[in-house]
Design an enzyme around this catalytic site. Structure first.
Site, PDB file in Angstrom:
ATOM      1  N   ASP A  58     -91.959   8.330 -40.229  1.00  0.00           N
ATOM      2  CA  ASP A  58     -91.930   9.482 -41.121  1.00  0.00           C
ATOM      3  C   ASP A  58     -91.941   8.959 -42.548  1.00  0.00           C
ATOM      4  OD1 ASP A  58     -91.545  10.937 -38.747  1.00  0.00           O
ATOM      5  OD2 ASP A  58     -89.368  10.699 -38.922  1.00  0.00           O
ATOM      6  N   ASP A  93     -88.185  21.977 -32.180  1.00  0.00           N
ATOM      7  CA  ASP A  93     -87.126  21.338 -32.957  1.00  0.00           C
ATOM      8  C   ASP A  93     -85.805  22.041 -32.677  1.00  0.00           C
ATOM      9  OD1 ASP A  93     -89.150  19.818 -33.933  1.00  0.00           O
ATOM     10  OD2 ASP A  93     -88.953  20.445 -36.028  1.00  0.00           O
TER      11      ASP A  93
END
Length: 257
Positions: free
Chosen positions: A129, A8
């Site tokens: 998500d 990330d």
């Protein structure tokens, strides 16, 4: 089942968030390309990259870091975060990225998803998500009224290659994957599902194997790799293509001889 390390990116660095909260980030490396090389050296055959700045800004931000990773390793990369138009998708593909992960536009611009799936067959993955079964968008900063399973079925019809499902309440918490939600999603579609969020141990990885027949073909692991709770080589031995239980026994040899 693929074990896919996550990298990330925030401000060009490799970080992990807690439940998607940008204010609760932990920096693990100033050099994401070195991290990528480390995971590949340990056996990773695929890497999951998220441009966290891009997810918030709505455009690719960490282009330099992504390019550095693509040049540092030879395994396929999947990239998500801020890919909300064709130009951004083309931008990452031009770097040699194998798959583009679309999230927000899947909810807001399904026609664009269809066009991209037609232009780049088998290269568009949809990132779903969810909070309590509802799809979150714009870097998890907003929650829609769209059900995760409903969106997955629609995206399959539009030509998506796979679905990455993340349970936001589990992400970065090391509390285990949401097996019930994953099973429900995988049962609703026929394209591959990749699990994400909450994986804390090899035991969690083994629990996902029960969903392999439903189409859960891979799992993204983030924080647990960085904290050392999961050793990548051991994870690959547990559920990867060369997992220990798939190695044929050698009946010509006895350890008791």
């Amino acid at each position: 089942m693929d074990v896919i390390p996550a990298i990330d990116l925030l401000d060009g660095r490799c970080v992990r968030l807690y439940q998607g909260d940008y204010d609760r980030s932990q920096v693990f490396s100033e050099n994401p390309a070195d991290v990528a090389k480390q995971w590949v050296e340990q056996g990773a055959t695929r890497l999951h990259i998220v441009d966290l700045d891009g997810a918030k800004a709505g455009k690719v931000v960490n282009l330099g870091a992504i390019e550095a990773i693509a040049q540092a390793v030879s395994v396929p990369l999947e990239i998500g975060g801020g890919l909300r138009d064709q130009a951004s998708v083309e931008q990452v593909f031009n770097l040699g990225v194998q798959w583009a992960i679309l999230g927000t536009v899947a909810v807001e611009q399904p026609q664009l998803v269809q066009e991209l799936c037609q232009k780049y067959p088998e290269q568009i993955i949809i990132g779903i998500d969810a909070r309590n079964g509802l799809v979150a968008t714009r870097g998890w900063l907003e929650t829609s009224q769209v059900l995760a399973t409903q969106l997955a079925v629609q995206m399959q019809e539009l030509g998506a290659a796979a679905i990455i499902y993340t349970d936001i309440h589990r992400d970065g918490t090391l509390s285990g994957p949401n097996l019930e939600a994953l099973r429900e999603l995988a049962d609703a579609i026929s394209i591959p599902v990749i699990a994400s969020g909450g994986v804390s141990s090899v035991t969690d990885l083994l629990s996902l194997l029960a969903l392999e027949p439903q189409g859960v073909t891979g799992v993204i692991v983030g924080r647990a790799l960085y904290t050392g709770d999961i050793n990548l080589r051991e994870a690959l031995q547990a559920i990867g293509s060369g997992r220990i239980q798939d190695i044929p026994p050698n009946f010509g040899f006895s350890s008791f001889a």
